[in-house]
Design an enzyme around this catalytic site. Structure first.
Site, short mmCIF file in Angstrom:
data_model
loop_
_atom_site.label_atom_id
_atom_site.label_comp_id
_atom_site.label_asym_id
_atom_site.label_seq_id
_atom_site.Cartn_x
_atom_site.Cartn_y
_atom_site.Cartn_z
N THR A 61 -6.21 4.08 -7.03
CA THR A 61 -5.67 3.71 -5.73
C THR A 61 -4.22 3.26 -5.90
OG1 THR A 61 -7.83 3.11 -4.85
CG2 THR A 61 -5.92 2.17 -3.75
N GLY A 118 -10.91 7.59 6.33
CA GLY A 118 -10.32 6.93 7.48
C GLY A 118 -10.91 7.37 8.80
N GLY A 119 -11.76 6.54 9.37
CA GLY A 119 -12.27 6.79 10.71
C GLY A 119 -13.40 7.78 10.83
N ARG A 148 -2.55 -8.56 6.74
CA ARG A 148 -3.87 -8.57 7.37
C ARG A 148 -4.06 -9.89 8.12
NH1 ARG A 148 -7.39 -5.98 2.34
NH2 ARG A 148 -5.86 -4.37 1.81
N ARG A 171 -5.43 -0.74 6.48
CA ARG A 171 -5.38 -2.14 6.03
C ARG A 171 -4.10 -2.49 5.28
NH1 ARG A 171 -10.38 -4.42 5.84
NH2 ARG A 171 -10.26 -5.43 3.80
N HIS A 211 -5.80 3.61 3.43
CA HIS A 211 -6.49 2.38 3.03
C HIS A 211 -7.24 1.77 4.20
CE1 HIS A 211 -6.36 -0.25 -0.69
NE2 HIS A 211 -7.10 -0.99 0.13
N ARG A 227 -16.51 1.81 6.03
CA ARG A 227 -17.04 0.78 6.91
C ARG A 227 -18.45 1.07 7.42
NH1 ARG A 227 -11.46 0.49 8.25
NH2 ARG A 227 -10.59 -1.63 8.10
N LYS A 251 -5.72 8.18 -4.91
CA LYS A 251 -6.12 7.78 -3.56
C LYS A 251 -5.00 7.00 -2.89
CE LYS A 251 -9.79 5.30 -1.07
NZ LYS A 251 -8.98 4.25 -0.40
N SER A 256 -5.31 9.16 2.52
CA SER A 256 -5.88 7.87 2.91
C SER A 256 -4.77 6.89 3.25
CB SER A 256 -6.72 7.30 1.76
OG SER A 256 -7.15 5.98 2.03
N SER A 268 -15.73 -0.12 -6.53
CA SER A 268 -14.40 -0.70 -6.41
C SER A 268 -14.07 -1.60 -7.59
CB SER A 268 -14.32 -1.50 -5.10
OG SER A 268 -13.14 -2.27 -5.05
N TYR A 311 -7.89 -0.17 -9.71
CA TYR A 311 -6.62 -0.85 -9.52
C TYR A 311 -6.09 -1.17 -10.91
CZ TYR A 311 -7.47 -1.72 -4.54
OH TYR A 311 -7.69 -1.58 -3.20
#
Length: 335
Positions: free
Chosen positions: A134, A259-260, A143, A230, A227, A282, A203, A225, A84, A108
């Protein structure tokens, strides 16, 4: 809270997981599955399996070794690791720590384009295989967990690339994201591909027409995606947004999804819907927090092993042969 949370009421955060569960697998039987082939091809290169470590920030919050531990875990199981721009380990330092791990760099674009060019040049010099641009964070999502806790980025979580972009001292997440250029346009995709010589993966795509624009502007792939739920709450899940994107550009560029993804069955479903690979975020962080490098490695091993088992039990011994006929709407998900 920073790792676990999502935007707003966290509806999309929850739906990222639920969407995969709305799909049922339709197994074939009496198929020779004595040998399975988990390989997939991404960016023209054969991969041993379709699990890629997604970019995520601040790994030194989970373990003192930070991103180096995660990247070593990825390399041990043949997974690509995506560093990242908000990592607590720099581009050069990570490359030196894990020279044999296949590495992508998630970019980024900072308001200071000179700093951005220097970071990209370092990624090229140190053997990163691709840029993952991204595009879904022109401003910070709402958030609320982080707002309630007052989460800040301080000296304990120094971010080399943010420091390079003049992000000094203790910063809120909003102040970090304010360093990112919100004026990014499709022409930047072409520019980064031309300047770096690396394939660019866009992304943060949820609409097929945006996937088409990515393809037209020189992207080698897209990541479907949101994100990790988020940024903007109540947007589509990766699983729901994936099929129209595959229909639009899947024959032209690589389509990935995140995602998930929590189980090997989710990986199977993603490939059956047309993705080339999945990005996992995650779960790797949870393994990292529990057991450092060994914990992250175990999470990845479990995902790959479960995917192998799912292929066998679905009667599709070659991952490359997965298609939508392997799936059906889940009866338990009907209203």
């Amino acid at each position: 809270g920073y790792y676990a949370g999502g935007a707003g009421d966290e509806i999309t955060l929850a739906d990222n997981l639920a969407a995969w569960r709305r799909l049922a697998i339709r197994p074939r039987v009496m198929v020779d599955v004595s040998e399975r082939d988990l390989r997939t091809t991404v960016l023209g290169r054969e991969r041993p399996h379709p699990v890629i470590v997604a970019p995520s920030a601040f790994h030194k919050l989970a373990t003192p070794e930070g991103e180096a531990a995660t990247a070593r875990a990825a390399g041990a199981v043949g997974a690509t690791y995506t560093l990242s721009s908000l990592a607590t380990t720099g581009v050069t330092a990570l490359a030196q720590a894990v020279p044999d791990t296949t590495r992508w760099f998630q970019l980024y674009v900072f308001r200071d384009r000179g700093v951005t060019r220097e970071i990209v040049a370092a990624a090229v010099e140190h053997g990163y295989e691709a840029l993952v641009l991204t595009v879904d964070m022109p401003v910070l999502g709402n958030r609320e967990r982080d707002l309630r806790t007052g989460f800040v980025v301080g000296h304990a979580t120094a971010i080399p690339m943010v420091i390079a972009a003049d992000g000094e001292g203790v910063l809120s997440l909003g102040e970090v994201v304010d360093l990112i250029d919100p004026s990014l346009t499709w022409s930047d995709v072409e520019a980064f591909a031309a300047q770096s010589g690396l394939p660019v993966i866009v992304k943060g795509v949820l609409r097929p027409e945006d996937a088409r624009r990515a393809a037209e502007h020189g992207a080698a792939g897209v990541v479907v995606s949101n994100h990790g739920g988020r940024q903007l709450d109540t947007v589509l899940s990766g699983a729901d947004a994936l099929p129209p994107v595959v229909d639009e550009v899947g024959d032209e560029i690589d389509v990935l999804v995140d995602g998930g993804v929590r189980r090997g069955t989710d990986v199977l479903k993603a490939l059956a819907l047309g993705a080339r690979a999945v990005l996992v975020g995650r779960p790797v962080l949870w393994g990292l927090a529990v057991g450092g490098e060994a914990g992250a490695r175990r999470v990845l091993e479990l995902l790959v092993s479960e995917f192998d088992t799912a292929l066998a039990l679905a009667g599709v011994p070659r991952a490359a042969d997965l298609d939508p006929s392997a799936l059906a709407p889940a009866p338990w998900a009907r209203p």
